[in-house]
Design a protein around this motif. Structure first.
Motif: not given
Length: 243
Positions: A38-52, A67-71, A163-170
């Motif tokens: 649930x906490x991850x879902x809230x953080x992903x929503x803030x970051x604009x990640x598509x798909x809960x 990926x959101x943390x530049x790792x 350096x990866x690009x995943x669809x739905x993840x900014x």
């Protein structure tokens, strides 16, 4: 002669203790999974990640968080696998058990910065079992908006970078390494664009204004005629002298 007689009471007590503790462990594990997801879902929503649903898939959610943390998510995956497999090696296994914690802590520092949180909050990871969950809760319910435009990470040019690009993840601004010298987008010692014209100094004579273009449909001015050169006449020859 005294002998030792084991009627199985000790083994039965141990089995009863395991059967008593095991459900408690399973309940706590399930509760931790639900709360952390649930906490991850809230953080992903803030970051604009598509798909809960991404926040509810074990291991994959940690890769998205990385990926959101530049790792790099592959670095995170390697750390998780190394912790699960190599932590049981005698004598040195405890070293590998910290790899996943270190990777999550590094990603948490960057995610916290993008949520306006200072890095000392990551020290909550020191608390066994609950530290990372407390940090996730603080980040999930932070009132600060997501701001990916923070200072570059110290590992921006190392193998840790993402350096990866995943669809739905900014894609985060810190995701790619700095362009190499001579590559497109890098400043080198080759061609330099012309400098912009400088403004005239104070007191200098202003340049003449460009005459406005004639309106459409206006009669064009006559072309300039070449100057007419008058014909040259030779002076008359003088009369012959009279005798």
């Amino acid at each position: 002669m005294s002998g030792y007689y084991d009627d199985g009471t000790g083994a039965g007590a141990l089995l009863a203790l395991i059967l008593l503790i095991l459900p408690i462990i399973l309940i706590l594990t399930l509760a931790g999974y639900i709360i952390s997801s649930f906490f991850y879902m809230k953080i992903f929503e803030k970051a604009g990640v598509q798909g809960k649903w991404r926040a509810w898939v074990p291991v994959y959610r940690e890769l998205v968080f990385a990926k959101l943390g530049d790792i790099s998510p592959w670095v995170m995956l390697g750390a998780l696998v190394a912790t699960a497999v190599l932590s049981n090696i005698p004598a040195i296994g405890f070293i590998f058990s910290y790899l996943s914690i270190i990777a999550l802590a590094l990603a948490s520092v960057r995610v916290g910065q993008k949520l306006g949180k200072d890095w000392p909050l990551v020290l909550l990871y020191i608390i066994p079992g609950l530290g990372w969950l407390i940090w996730l809760g603080i980040a999930a319910f932070s009132s600060s908006p997501w701001n990916p435009n923070v200072q570059p990470s110290p590992w921006r040019t190392s193998f840790l970078r993402d350096t990866t690009v995943w669809q739905g993840i900014p894609v985060q601004p810190d995701g790619g390494a700095a362009p190499a010298a001579g590559a497109y987008g890098a400043s080198g010692a080759g061609y330099a664009p012309p400098a912009a014209p400088s403004a005239p100094q104070a007191g200098a004579y202003p340049p003449p204004a460009t005459p406005p273009a004639p309106p459409a449909g206006a009669y064009p001015p006559p072309a300039a005629q070449p100057p007419v050169t008058p014909p040259t006449t030779e002076p008359p020859a003088p009369d012959a002298p009279r005798q």
